[in-house]
Design a protein around this motif. Structure first.
Motif, PDB file in Angstrom:
ATOM      1  N   SER A   4       0.829  -1.206   0.000  1.00  0.00           N
ATOM      2  CA  SER A   4       0.000   0.000   0.000  1.00  0.00           C
ATOM      3  C   SER A   4       0.864   1.255   0.000  1.00  0.00           C
ATOM      4  CB  SER A   4      -0.893   0.036   1.238  1.00  0.00           C
ATOM      5  OG  SER A   4      -1.795  -1.034   1.230  1.00  0.00           O
ATOM      6  N   PRO A   5       0.309   2.358  -0.500  1.00  0.00           N
ATOM      7  CA  PRO A   5       1.039   3.629  -0.456  1.00  0.00           C
ATOM      8  C   PRO A   5       0.971   4.254   0.939  1.00  0.00           C
ATOM      9  CG  PRO A   5      -1.090   3.951  -1.497  1.00  0.00           C
ATOM     10  CD  PRO A   5      -0.948   2.468  -1.244  1.00  0.00           C
ATOM     11  N   LYS A   6       1.765   5.300   1.155  1.00  0.00           N
ATOM     12  CA  LYS A   6       1.858   5.980   2.454  1.00  0.00           C
ATOM     13  C   LYS A   6       0.493   6.448   2.958  1.00  0.00           C
ATOM     14  CE  LYS A   6       4.354   9.628   4.908  1.00  0.00           C
ATOM     15  NZ  LYS A   6       3.236  10.055   5.709  1.00  0.00           N
ATOM     16  N   LEU A   7      -0.345   6.949   2.088  1.00  0.00           N
ATOM     17  CA  LEU A   7      -1.667   7.432   2.484  1.00  0.00           C
ATOM     18  C   LEU A   7      -2.460   6.332   3.198  1.00  0.00           C
ATOM     19  CD1 LEU A   7      -3.699   9.796   2.344  1.00  0.00           C
ATOM     20  CD2 LEU A   7      -4.497   8.827   0.187  1.00  0.00           C
ATOM     21  N   ASN A   8      -2.427   5.123   2.672  1.00  0.00           N
ATOM     22  CA  ASN A   8      -3.119   3.993   3.310  1.00  0.00           C
ATOM     23  C   ASN A   8      -2.468   3.628   4.640  1.00  0.00           C
ATOM     24  OD1 ASN A   8      -4.373   4.050   0.811  1.00  0.00           O
ATOM     25  ND2 ASN A   8      -4.417   1.835   0.611  1.00  0.00           N
ATOM     26  N   VAL A   9      -1.145   3.629   4.675  1.00  0.00           N
ATOM     27  CA  VAL A   9      -0.425   3.310   5.907  1.00  0.00           C
ATOM     28  C   VAL A   9      -0.787   4.312   6.996  1.00  0.00           C
ATOM     29  CG1 VAL A   9       1.850   3.119   6.986  1.00  0.00           C
ATOM     30  CG2 VAL A   9       1.466   2.158   4.709  1.00  0.00           C
ATOM     31  N   ASP A  10      -0.794   5.588   6.657  1.00  0.00           N
ATOM     32  CA  ASP A  10      -1.169   6.626   7.620  1.00  0.00           C
ATOM     33  C   ASP A  10      -2.559   6.356   8.188  1.00  0.00           C
ATOM     34  OD1 ASP A  10       1.235   7.916   7.100  1.00  0.00           O
ATOM     35  OD2 ASP A  10       0.336   9.411   5.771  1.00  0.00           O
ATOM     36  N   PHE A  11      -3.499   6.045   7.306  1.00  0.00           N
ATOM     37  CA  PHE A  11      -4.876   5.795   7.722  1.00  0.00           C
ATOM     38  C   PHE A  11      -4.956   4.606   8.678  1.00  0.00           C
ATOM     39  CE2 PHE A  11      -8.762   3.335   7.205  1.00  0.00           C
ATOM     40  CZ  PHE A  11      -9.720   4.268   7.569  1.00  0.00           C
ATOM     41  N   TYR A  12      -4.374   3.475   8.288  1.00  0.00           N
ATOM     42  CA  TYR A  12      -4.475   2.266   9.113  1.00  0.00           C
ATOM     43  C   TYR A  12      -3.785   2.426  10.468  1.00  0.00           C
ATOM     44  CZ  TYR A  12      -6.559  -0.256   5.259  1.00  0.00           C
ATOM     45  OH  TYR A  12      -7.406  -0.659   4.263  1.00  0.00           O
ATOM     46  N   LEU A  13      -2.607   3.027  10.478  1.00  0.00           N
ATOM     47  CA  LEU A  13      -1.913   3.211  11.748  1.00  0.00           C
ATOM     48  C   LEU A  13      -2.725   4.076  12.696  1.00  0.00           C
ATOM     49  CD1 LEU A  13       1.838   3.629  10.720  1.00  0.00           C
ATOM     50  CD2 LEU A  13       0.763   1.660  11.805  1.00  0.00           C
ATOM     51  N   LYS A  14      -3.285   5.151  12.171  1.00  0.00           N
ATOM     52  CA  LYS A  14      -4.034   6.080  13.025  1.00  0.00           C
ATOM     53  C   LYS A  14      -5.418   5.541  13.374  1.00  0.00           C
ATOM     54  CE  LYS A  14      -5.881  10.700  13.356  1.00  0.00           C
ATOM     55  NZ  LYS A  14      -6.335  11.853  12.655  1.00  0.00           N
ATOM     56  N   GLU A  15      -6.215   5.210  12.373  1.00  0.00           N
ATOM     57  CA  GLU A  15      -7.620   4.856  12.591  1.00  0.00           C
ATOM     58  C   GLU A  15      -7.808   3.518  13.304  1.00  0.00           C
ATOM     59  OE1 GLU A  15     -10.084   7.037  12.148  1.00  0.00           O
ATOM     60  OE2 GLU A  15      -8.538   8.444  11.477  1.00  0.00           O
ATOM     61  N   GLU A  19      -0.434   2.045  15.673  1.00  0.00           N
ATOM     62  CA  GLU A  19       0.840   2.642  16.070  1.00  0.00           C
ATOM     63  C   GLU A  19       1.276   2.195  17.459  1.00  0.00           C
ATOM     64  OE1 GLU A  19      -1.987   6.444  16.594  1.00  0.00           O
ATOM     65  OE2 GLU A  19      -0.497   6.414  15.027  1.00  0.00           O
ATOM     66  N   ARG A  20       0.354   1.654  18.235  1.00  0.00           N
ATOM     67  CA  ARG A  20       0.748   1.134  19.556  1.00  0.00           C
ATOM     68  C   ARG A  20       1.550  -0.158  19.435  1.00  0.00           C
ATOM     69  NH1 ARG A  20      -5.134  -0.938  21.789  1.00  0.00           N
ATOM     70  NH2 ARG A  20      -5.769  -1.645  19.758  1.00  0.00           N
ATOM     71  N   TRP A  21       1.454  -0.825  18.288  1.00  0.00           N
ATOM     72  CA  TRP A  21       2.187  -2.073  18.078  1.00  0.00           C
ATOM     73  C   TRP A  21       3.294  -1.958  17.033  1.00  0.00           C
ATOM     74  CZ3 TRP A  21      -3.345  -3.661  17.927  1.00  0.00           C
ATOM     75  CH2 TRP A  21      -3.759  -4.165  19.154  1.00  0.00           C
ATOM     76  N   PHE A  22       3.154  -1.001  16.125  1.00  0.00           N
ATOM     77  CA  PHE A  22       4.093  -0.896  15.012  1.00  0.00           C
ATOM     78  C   PHE A  22       4.732   0.484  14.988  1.00  0.00           C
ATOM     79  CE2 PHE A  22       0.873  -3.961  13.641  1.00  0.00           C
ATOM     80  CZ  PHE A  22       1.681  -5.032  13.320  1.00  0.00           C
ATOM     81  N   SER A  23       6.049   0.521  14.991  1.00  0.00           N
ATOM     82  CA  SER A  23       6.770   1.767  14.834  1.00  0.00           C
ATOM     83  C   SER A  23       6.699   2.172  13.364  1.00  0.00           C
ATOM     84  CB  SER A  23       8.226   1.581  15.252  1.00  0.00           C
ATOM     85  OG  SER A  23       9.003   2.655  14.785  1.00  0.00           O
ATOM     86  N   TYR A  24       6.329   3.408  13.106  1.00  0.00           N
ATOM     87  CA  TYR A  24       6.220   3.877  11.727  1.00  0.00           C
ATOM     88  C   TYR A  24       7.538   3.698  10.980  1.00  0.00           C
ATOM     89  CZ  TYR A  24       4.247   6.508   7.913  1.00  0.00           C
ATOM     90  OH  TYR A  24       3.751   6.864   6.689  1.00  0.00           O
ATOM     91  N   ASP A  25       8.655   3.831  11.692  1.00  0.00           N
ATOM     92  CA  ASP A  25       9.972   3.682  11.072  1.00  0.00           C
ATOM     93  C   ASP A  25      10.221   2.273  10.556  1.00  0.00           C
ATOM     94  OD1 ASP A  25      10.507   6.327  11.677  1.00  0.00           O
ATOM     95  OD2 ASP A  25      11.567   5.845  13.525  1.00  0.00           O
ATOM     96  N   ASN A  26       9.467   1.306  11.068  1.00  0.00           N
ATOM     97  CA  ASN A  26       9.660  -0.079  10.652  1.00  0.00           C
ATOM     98  C   ASN A  26       8.612  -0.556   9.659  1.00  0.00           C
ATOM     99  OD1 ASN A  26      11.962  -0.439  12.159  1.00  0.00           O
ATOM    100  ND2 ASN A  26      10.843  -1.067  13.975  1.00  0.00           N
ATOM    101  N   VAL A  27       7.757   0.337   9.176  1.00  0.00           N
ATOM    102  CA  VAL A  27       6.758  -0.036   8.181  1.00  0.00           C
ATOM    103  C   VAL A  27       7.333   0.247   6.796  1.00  0.00           C
ATOM    104  CG1 VAL A  27       4.440   0.382   7.284  1.00  0.00           C
ATOM    105  CG2 VAL A  27       4.845   0.448   9.751  1.00  0.00           C
TER     106      VAL A  27
END
Length: 118
Positions: A4-15, A19-27
């Motif tokens: 997926s592109p960054k826009l989708n990643v941003d949505f899933y991590l936030k919504e 982000e409590r389980w996955f560090s954005y730096d490791n996605v």
């Protein structure tokens, strides 16, 4: 790792509160800087970013190209997850270590994967 592109990643991590389980730096996500699935690049990059070998990683996939990429990368375990009633991503003799049709039993799935209790 996701195609997926960054826009989708941003949505899933936030919504979904991931982000409590996955560090954005490791996605690792689709940036156009590496070959897409079914090439193994995304999983090789993800393992390296985590400081692991691909053999030390487990990959959950719902698509044929992703399963093919994970196997080509040498992932230690490849788990297929797809909704019951939908076509199987396991085609042309493609095999995986486990299959699941949902994550309702996530504790059992992860316990068997990591051989410890949650």
């Amino acid at each position: 790792a996701t195609g997926s592109p960054k826009l989708n990643v941003d949505f899933y991590l936030k919504e979904l509160g991931l982000e409590r389980w996955f560090s954005y730096d490791n996605v690792i996500y689709a940036t156009g800087e590496f070959n897409c699935k079914p090439a193994p690049d995304i999983y090789l990059i993800a393992a390296e970013r985590l400081g692991l070998t691909p053999a030390e990683c487990a990959v959950f996939e719902d698509g044929t190209s992703g399963i093919t990429a994970a196997k080509a990368a040498g992932a230690g375990k490849v788990i297929a997850v797809w909704e019951e009633g939908y076509p199987s991503p396991l085609r042309d003799g493609l095999t995986v270590d486990e299959t699941h049709h949902d994550f309702k039993d996530w504790k059992q799935i992860f316990t068997s994967l990591f051989e410890k209790s949650f």
